[in-house]
Design an enzyme around this catalytic site. Structure first.
Site, PDB file in Angstrom:
ATOM      1  N   GLU A   1     -24.419  21.779  -0.326  1.00 14.38           N
ATOM      2  CA  GLU A   1     -25.876  21.802  -0.102  1.00 14.38           C
ATOM      3  C   GLU A   1     -26.507  21.398  -1.421  1.00 14.38           C
ATOM      4  O   GLU A   1     -26.421  22.120  -2.405  1.00 14.38           O
ATOM      5  CB  GLU A   1     -26.310  23.204   0.328  1.00 14.38           C
ATOM      6  CG  GLU A   1     -27.685  23.227   0.974  1.00 14.38           C
ATOM      7  CD  GLU A   1     -28.809  23.284  -0.032  1.00 14.38           C
ATOM      8  OE1 GLU A   1     -29.274  22.192  -0.463  1.00 14.38           O
ATOM      9  OE2 GLU A   1     -29.209  24.386  -0.404  1.00 14.38           O
TER      10      GLU A   1
ATOM     11  N   CYS B   1     -34.751  24.073  -3.027  1.00 14.71           N
ATOM     12  CA  CYS B   1     -34.239  22.758  -2.602  1.00 14.71           C
ATOM     13  C   CYS B   1     -35.200  22.050  -1.671  1.00 14.71           C
ATOM     14  O   CYS B   1     -35.286  20.833  -1.656  1.00 14.71           O
ATOM     15  CB  CYS B   1     -32.905  22.916  -1.888  1.00 14.71           C
ATOM     16  SG  CYS B   1     -31.748  23.905  -2.812  1.00 14.71           S
TER      17      CYS B   1
ATOM     18  N   GLU C   1     -34.999  14.576  -7.786  1.00 15.58           N
ATOM     19  CA  GLU C   1     -35.350  15.988  -7.658  1.00 15.58           C
ATOM     20  C   GLU C   1     -35.647  16.549  -9.044  1.00 15.58           C
ATOM     21  O   GLU C   1     -34.794  16.513  -9.928  1.00 15.58           O
ATOM     22  CB  GLU C   1     -34.201  16.755  -7.013  1.00 15.58           C
ATOM     23  CG  GLU C   1     -34.571  18.183  -6.700  1.00 15.58           C
ATOM     24  CD  GLU C   1     -33.446  18.948  -6.010  1.00 15.58           C
ATOM     25  OE1 GLU C   1     -32.290  18.830  -6.445  1.00 15.58           O
ATOM     26  OE2 GLU C   1     -33.738  19.669  -5.037  1.00 15.58           O
TER      27      GLU C   1
ATOM     28  N   GLY D   1     -26.077  23.288  -5.190  1.00 21.27           N
ATOM     29  CA  GLY D   1     -26.519  22.914  -6.533  1.00 21.27           C
ATOM     30  C   GLY D   1     -26.910  21.452  -6.572  1.00 21.27           C
ATOM     31  O   GLY D   1     -27.350  20.878  -5.562  1.00 21.27           O
ATOM     32  N   SER D   2     -26.723  20.834  -7.737  1.00 23.92           N
ATOM     33  CA  SER D   2     -27.211  19.472  -7.930  1.00 23.92           C
ATOM     34  C   SER D   2     -26.254  18.431  -7.340  1.00 23.92           C
ATOM     35  O   SER D   2     -25.068  18.709  -7.130  1.00 23.92           O
ATOM     36  CB  SER D   2     -27.376  19.207  -9.425  1.00 23.92           C
ATOM     37  OG  SER D   2     -26.114  19.292 -10.057  1.00 23.92           O
TER      38      SER D   2
ATOM     39  N   LYS E   1     -18.630  32.345  -7.901  1.00 22.96           N
ATOM     40  CA  LYS E   1     -19.088  32.100  -9.265  1.00 22.96           C
ATOM     41  C   LYS E   1     -20.594  31.912  -9.226  1.00 22.96           C
ATOM     42  O   LYS E   1     -21.086  30.886  -8.761  1.00 22.96           O
ATOM     43  CB  LYS E   1     -18.445  30.847  -9.877  1.00 22.96           C
ATOM     44  CG  LYS E   1     -18.686  30.820 -11.388  1.00 22.96           C
ATOM     45  CD  LYS E   1     -18.728  29.436 -11.998  1.00 22.96           C
ATOM     46  CE  LYS E   1     -20.080  28.791 -11.969  1.00 22.96           C
ATOM     47  NZ  LYS E   1     -21.115  29.426 -12.801  1.00 22.96           N
TER      48      LYS E   1
ATOM     49  N   GLY F   1     -22.217  18.443  -7.288  1.00 17.00           N
ATOM     50  CA  GLY F   1     -21.612  18.454  -5.946  1.00 17.00           C
ATOM     51  C   GLY F   1     -20.671  17.290  -5.748  1.00 17.00           C
ATOM     52  O   GLY F   1     -19.574  17.424  -5.191  1.00 17.00           O
TER      53      GLY F   1
HETATM   54  P1  ADP Z   1     -28.325  23.093 -12.013  1.00 15.82           P
HETATM   55  O1  ADP Z   1     -28.506  21.797 -12.715  1.00 15.82           O
HETATM   56  O2  ADP Z   1     -29.383  23.433 -11.071  1.00 15.82           O
HETATM   57  O3  ADP Z   1     -27.907  24.240 -12.897  1.00 15.82           O
HETATM   58  P2  ADP Z   1     -25.648  22.693 -11.117  1.00 15.82           P
HETATM   59  O4  ADP Z   1     -25.266  21.928  -9.910  1.00 15.82           O
HETATM   60  O5  ADP Z   1     -25.183  22.170 -12.424  1.00 15.82           O
HETATM   61  O6  ADP Z   1     -27.183  22.820 -10.992  1.00 15.82           O
HETATM   62  O7  ADP Z   1     -25.185  24.196 -11.009  1.00 15.82           O
HETATM   63  C1  ADP Z   1     -24.985  24.900  -9.809  1.00 15.82           C
HETATM   64  C2  ADP Z   1     -23.721  25.701  -9.947  1.00 15.82           C
HETATM   65  O8  ADP Z   1     -22.634  24.812 -10.194  1.00 15.82           O
HETATM   66  C3  ADP Z   1     -23.717  26.703 -11.107  1.00 15.82           C
HETATM   67  O9  ADP Z   1     -23.034  27.878 -10.703  1.00 15.82           O
HETATM   68  C4  ADP Z   1     -22.937  25.961 -12.174  1.00 15.82           C
HETATM   69  O10 ADP Z   1     -22.330  26.815 -13.093  1.00 15.82           O
HETATM   70  C5  ADP Z   1     -21.910  25.239 -11.342  1.00 15.82           C
HETATM   71  N1  ADP Z   1     -21.305  24.047 -11.965  1.00 15.82           N
HETATM   72  C6  ADP Z   1     -21.846  23.213 -12.888  1.00 15.82           C
HETATM   73  N2  ADP Z   1     -20.980  22.235 -13.225  1.00 15.82           N
HETATM   74  C7  ADP Z   1     -19.846  22.435 -12.514  1.00 15.82           C
HETATM   75  C8  ADP Z   1     -18.592  21.761 -12.395  1.00 15.82           C
HETATM   76  N3  ADP Z   1     -18.333  20.675 -13.094  1.00 15.82           N
HETATM   77  N4  ADP Z   1     -17.673  22.258 -11.537  1.00 15.82           N
HETATM   78  C9  ADP Z   1     -17.938  23.359 -10.797  1.00 15.82           C
HETATM   79  N5  ADP Z   1     -19.099  24.043 -10.861  1.00 15.82           N
HETATM   80  C10 ADP Z   1     -20.045  23.600 -11.697  1.00 15.82           C
END
Ligand code: ADP
Length: 501
Positions: free
Chosen positions: A272, A306, A403, A250-251, A197, A255
């Site tokens: 990560e 990152c 961050e 991601g964040s 995804k 995570g």
């Molecule tokens: P950012 O704030 O940098 O967009 P995220 O961690 O929210 O970082 O996003 C990184 C990835 O995680 C994206 O592909 C986003 O669609 C996905 N994502 C966001 N929220 C969720 C969730 N609750 N469960 C699974 N994936 C998610």
């Protein structure tokens, strides 16, 4: 945000023919069982170029039903062994073909990432080259993944195999979309099937990657893509019963939520999660080189990396000189389109991200840090923010702890070596650190003292596919790249045989 046109012919940059053709696609859909398909309910989402605010394409907006279809396809592909049971050398051949195809279409992928993520064209060359290198590296692994024969009492024979985990759900961010193909290749090299995804901000190259994999001979269903929002599609992928493990970049908030959700089915999770990397400049350092590196380390990709050097720790004896060298390299940066070779910094990825950066600048000001450069949005087209430097930052300020993921540098100072380590380690994050010194013993001491997954000495942000990349503490616990990544993507199986009494 101005949504002008989805027609690439009206797009303001000179694009290669293959990119124009690609952008003419009416939809960037999911890729399931070898077919590029719309969402089951037909829903779509716009794809916005961050440099112009223009809508450049349309992507499928999936639901949990699309996730179910993608996961089912990957599960079947894994279980019937169409990839997993292919001879190791044959897997290698096809992965090498994938690397070669990506190298051939480097311009297409580079341009698509500029449009999707707002990155500089030169930076996307680095991203695509990194992906090619990652795929090439993991292409060599299928023949080298072997088990062991443990020592056991003589009436038994035991061998330990290294098996693929199964279906890996990969949830990825937007800051280097094509780089992700190296991670996918690692999962495939280990014999897994993947459902990727991509971030909703950057859905384009994932479709092209999955199509490239099909062209390279990776069988349908082995690498599926499902598009959509994190809270719906991402969350459904994490909890889908037939997904065996989750790999997430991601964040921290997301995570952590993913790890909690995955716990219900005791799934393996590899995370990560970003950082707040300390970039430590000792007084004997080559200050010119360190200043250039610090500036590139935080303005590169507009701070949306990152490992961005967002927490600069300069020794008090050289702080003023160092800051002035950094400002010399930052004051006149040219902001603009990633396609313009004169551009030195691009936009941030979205209107939301711009608002986030602006809010942190306000926080920094309110906390009493001294704003010595930038601090404002740049222009009113697209999502640009000026390179921004705060000095006089204390490590307890939010701009030193959180961050930001934007072009904001916080400069702190220190007096002694121990103080530098104490400040650097006083962070929830532990992804990476930079150390600048000509003193070899000091470099070794610092490398031991810093609690991070990577330490760069007299260089910064180097990556190479043989070298593990990942963090400690809130920066996560998975490892991308290197042989270490394969540990997260395989599971040992022990086979006992009684051979005597
Ligand atoms: P950012 O704030 O940098 O967009 P995220 O961690 O929210 O970082 O996003 C990184 C990835 O995680 C994206 O592909 C986003 O669609 C996905 N994502 C966001 N929220 C969720 C969730 N609750 N469960 C699974 N994936 C998610």
């Amino acid at each position: 945000m101005t949504v002008q046109s989805a027609d690439p012919a009206l797009y303001p940059h000179a694009l290669s023919e293959s990119t124009v053709k690609t952008l003419r696609r009416p939809l960037f859909g999911h890729v399931i069982e070898g077919e590029t398909v719309p969402a089951l309910d037909g829903a779509t989402m716009p794809v916005i170029d961050p440099a112009t605010g223009i809508r450049t394409a349309t992507a499928a907006a999936g639901t949990s039903d699309d996730v179910t279809a993608a996961v089912r396809s990957a599960r079947t592909a894994f279980d019937d062994g169409r990839w997993r049971l292919l001879a190791p050398l044959e897997k290698e051949r096809r992965l090498r073909r994938l690397a070669a195809l990506l190298a051939e279409r480097a311009d297409l992928f580079g341009e698509i990432d500029v449009i999707d993520a707002g990155l500089l064209r030169g930076y996307t060359t680095f991203v695509v080259d990194g992906a090619v290198a990652g795929v090439e590296y993991y292409a060599g692994w299928p023949t080298k993944l072997h088990g062991t024969i443990p020592a056991v009492p003589s009436e038994f024979a035991v061998y330990e195999m290294r098996e693929p985990i199964g279906v890996i759900g990969m949830i990825m961010p937007w800051n280097g979309p094509t780089f992700v193909l190296g991670f996918v290749a690692a999962a495939l090299a280990a014999g897994n099937a993947v459902v990727l995804k991509p971030a909703e901000q950057t859905p384009l190259s994932a479709v092209l990657m999955a199509e490239l994999a099909l062209e390279a001979g990776i069988p349908p269903g082995v690498f599926n893509v499902v598009q959509g929002l994190g809270e719906t599609v991402g969350a459904a992928l994490v909890t889908a019963p037939e997904v065996d493990a989750v790999s997430f970049t991601g964040s921290v908030a997301t995570g952590s939520a993913i790890q909690a959700a995955a716990a219900a089915r005791v799934k393996r999770v590899s995370l990560e999660l970003g950082g707040k990397s300390a970039f430590i400049v000792f007084p004997d350092a080559d200050l010119e080189a360190a200043a250039t590196s610090a500036a590139m380390g935080v303005w590169g990709a507009s701070g949306q990396v990152c490992t961005a050097a967002t927490r600069v720790l300069a020794h008090r004896d050289i702080r003023d000189e160092f800051v002035s060298l950094v400002l010399d390299r930052s004051r006149d940066l040219r902001l603009g389109s990633g396609f313009d070779p004169a551009t030195q910094m691009g936009p941030v990825v979205s209107a939301d991200q711009l608002a986030r950066v602006q809010s942190y600048v306000d926080i920094g000001r309110a906390e009493g840090a001294e704003l010595v450069l930038g601090g404002e949005r740049h222009g009113d087209v697209g999502f640009f923010h000026q390179p921004t430097v705060f000095t006089g930052v204390r490590n307890d300020m939010r701009i030193a702890r959180e961050e930001i993921f934007g072009p904001v540098m916080s400069v702190l100072d220190f007096g002694s070596e121990d103080e530098a380590y104490a400040i650097a380690n006083d962070s929830d994050y532990g992804l990476a650190a930079g150390v600048w010194t000509e003193n070899l013993s000091l470099a070794h001491r610092a490398s031991r003292a810093l609690r991070t997954g990577t330490v760069w000495v007299n260089t910064y942000q180097m990556v190479y596919p043989t070298v593990p990349y990942g963090g400690v503490k809130l920066s996560g616990h998975g490892r991308a790249l290197g042989a270490a990544a394969l540990d997260d993507l395989t599971v040992p199986k022990s086979v006992w045989m009684k051979v005597g009494s």
